[in-house]
Motif scaffolding. Structure first.
Motif, PDB file in Angstrom:
ATOM      1  N   ARG A  70       0.841  -1.206   0.000  1.00 24.49           N
ATOM      2  CA  ARG A  70       0.000   0.000   0.000  1.00 24.49           C
ATOM      3  C   ARG A  70       0.872   1.250   0.000  1.00 24.49           C
ATOM      4  O   ARG A  70       0.623   2.190  -0.746  1.00 24.49           O
ATOM      5  CB  ARG A  70      -0.932  -0.015   1.207  1.00 24.49           C
ATOM      6  CG  ARG A  70      -1.828   1.209   1.282  1.00 24.49           C
ATOM      7  CD  ARG A  70      -2.785   1.140   2.427  1.00 24.49           C
ATOM      8  NE  ARG A  70      -2.074   1.256   3.693  1.00 24.49           N
ATOM      9  CZ  ARG A  70      -2.658   1.198   4.873  1.00 24.49           C
ATOM     10  NH1 ARG A  70      -3.958   0.988   4.956  1.00 24.49           N
ATOM     11  NH2 ARG A  70      -1.966   1.335   5.972  1.00 24.49           N
ATOM     12  N   SER A  71       1.915   1.251   0.797  1.00 24.69           N
ATOM     13  CA  SER A  71       2.831   2.387   0.852  1.00 24.69           C
ATOM     14  C   SER A  71       3.584   2.528  -0.463  1.00 24.69           C
ATOM     15  O   SER A  71       3.727   3.633  -1.000  1.00 24.69           O
ATOM     16  CB  SER A  71       3.817   2.204   2.011  1.00 24.69           C
ATOM     17  OG  SER A  71       4.758   3.243   2.038  1.00 24.69           O
ATOM     18  N   PHE A  72       4.047   1.419  -1.013  1.00 16.79           N
ATOM     19  CA  PHE A  72       4.797   1.428  -2.265  1.00 16.79           C
ATOM     20  C   PHE A  72       3.965   2.002  -3.409  1.00 16.79           C
ATOM     21  O   PHE A  72       4.433   2.838  -4.176  1.00 16.79           O
ATOM     22  CB  PHE A  72       5.261   0.003  -2.609  1.00 16.79           C
ATOM     23  CG  PHE A  72       6.047  -0.105  -3.877  1.00 16.79           C
ATOM     24  CD1 PHE A  72       7.361   0.326  -3.939  1.00 16.79           C
ATOM     25  CD2 PHE A  72       5.470  -0.646  -5.014  1.00 16.79           C
ATOM     26  CE1 PHE A  72       8.098   0.221  -5.115  1.00 16.79           C
ATOM     27  CE2 PHE A  72       6.198  -0.756  -6.198  1.00 16.79           C
ATOM     28  CZ  PHE A  72       7.510  -0.313  -6.245  1.00 16.79           C
ATOM     29  N   ILE A  73       2.727   1.586  -3.528  1.00 16.41           N
ATOM     30  CA  ILE A  73       1.860   2.020  -4.629  1.00 16.41           C
ATOM     31  C   ILE A  73       1.367   3.460  -4.452  1.00 16.41           C
ATOM     32  O   ILE A  73       1.327   4.232  -5.399  1.00 16.41           O
ATOM     33  CB  ILE A  73       0.661   1.055  -4.793  1.00 16.41           C
ATOM     34  CG1 ILE A  73       1.140  -0.332  -5.234  1.00 16.41           C
ATOM     35  CG2 ILE A  73      -0.379   1.601  -5.770  1.00 16.41           C
ATOM     36  CD1 ILE A  73       1.871  -0.372  -6.560  1.00 16.41           C
ATOM     37  N   THR A  74       1.005   3.818  -3.212  1.00 13.29           N
ATOM     38  CA  THR A  74       0.370   5.124  -2.988  1.00 13.29           C
ATOM     39  C   THR A  74       1.309   6.226  -2.522  1.00 13.29           C
ATOM     40  O   THR A  74       0.963   7.401  -2.609  1.00 13.29           O
ATOM     41  CB  THR A  74      -0.753   5.001  -1.938  1.00 13.29           C
ATOM     42  OG1 THR A  74      -0.168   4.634  -0.682  1.00 13.29           O
ATOM     43  CG2 THR A  74      -1.800   3.995  -2.363  1.00 13.29           C
ATOM     44  N   GLY A  75       2.448   5.833  -1.966  1.00  6.21           N
ATOM     45  CA  GLY A  75       3.366   6.836  -1.418  1.00  6.21           C
ATOM     46  C   GLY A  75       3.005   7.300  -0.019  1.00  6.21           C
ATOM     47  O   GLY A  75       3.619   8.223   0.512  1.00  6.21           O
ATOM     48  N   VAL A  76       2.017   6.658   0.599  1.00 10.15           N
ATOM     49  CA  VAL A  76       1.682   6.991   1.991  1.00 10.15           C
ATOM     50  C   VAL A  76       2.607   6.192   2.918  1.00 10.15           C
ATOM     51  O   VAL A  76       3.133   5.144   2.544  1.00 10.15           O
ATOM     52  CB  VAL A  76       0.196   6.701   2.319  1.00 10.15           C
ATOM     53  CG1 VAL A  76      -0.730   7.504   1.424  1.00 10.15           C
ATOM     54  CG2 VAL A  76      -0.114   5.226   2.256  1.00 10.15           C
TER      55      VAL A  76
END
Length: 181
Positions: A70-76
């Protein structure tokens, strides 16, 4: 499942990252800028809940895809820690390189396979936690990941299964007792 050719192609576009035991691939509240495949060693993903309880979300070893997706794809920022249990080597690709490769059809196909695998693993775990009893979850885990007990200590496996270490010990000892009959 990724083919050997897909894994080899993925690795050819990656850099090798060495992570020492107890160091992190990503920490909670950091943006995960890499996706990789574990070449050697072991890692585990975990959360700390509101009461600072340690909850293992995933166990990684050779051939595992590793990222805080999720972090990798969204940058969050990542909600989890990904920590090395042993000295580890990962073939990792950074997000910018991933985005460039994604423009090519053959890479879009490989990355879709990777995202499908991550999603399917998440679904299987979620379903097991909802529908299966502790013993059934344990038996499913050792059936699907044959080397897991040689790679990780019982307390990490128990946390991954959402049971106490004592419960896992009891399940294992009951199985040993029943096998002798």
């Amino acid at each position: 499942m990724l083919t050997k050719e897909n894994i080899d192609l993925f690795r050819s576009e990656c850099k090798a990252i060495q992570i020492k035991k107890n160091d992190f691939f990503v920490k909670e509240n950091e943006v995960c800028n890499h996706i990789g495949i574990v070449h050697s060693g072991t890692l585990y993903g975990y959360f700390e809940d509101a009461d600072s309880n340690f909850i293992v979300s995933e166990l990684y070893y050779e051939q595992s895809i590793i990222t805080s997706y999720r972090s990798f794809i969204t940058g969050v920022p990542s909600p989890a820690f990904l920590k090395a249990y042993s000295d580890t080597m990962i073939y990792a690709m950074d997000k910018n390189h991933y985005d460039e490769l994604m423009k090519q059809q053959k890479w879009a196909y490989i990355f879709k396979k990777i995202s499908d695998l991550l999603f399917i693993n998440k679904c299987f775990k979620e379903t097991a936690l909802i529908k299966l009893k502790a013993k059934e979850r344990y038996l499913q885990l050792i059936e699907n990941r044959k080397q897991i007990e040689q790679k990780f200590p019982q307390h990490l496996i128990a946390s991954y299964l959402k049971i106490r270490p004592e419960t896992l010990s009891r399940i294992k000892s009951l199985d040993l007792y029943q096998d002798r009959k």
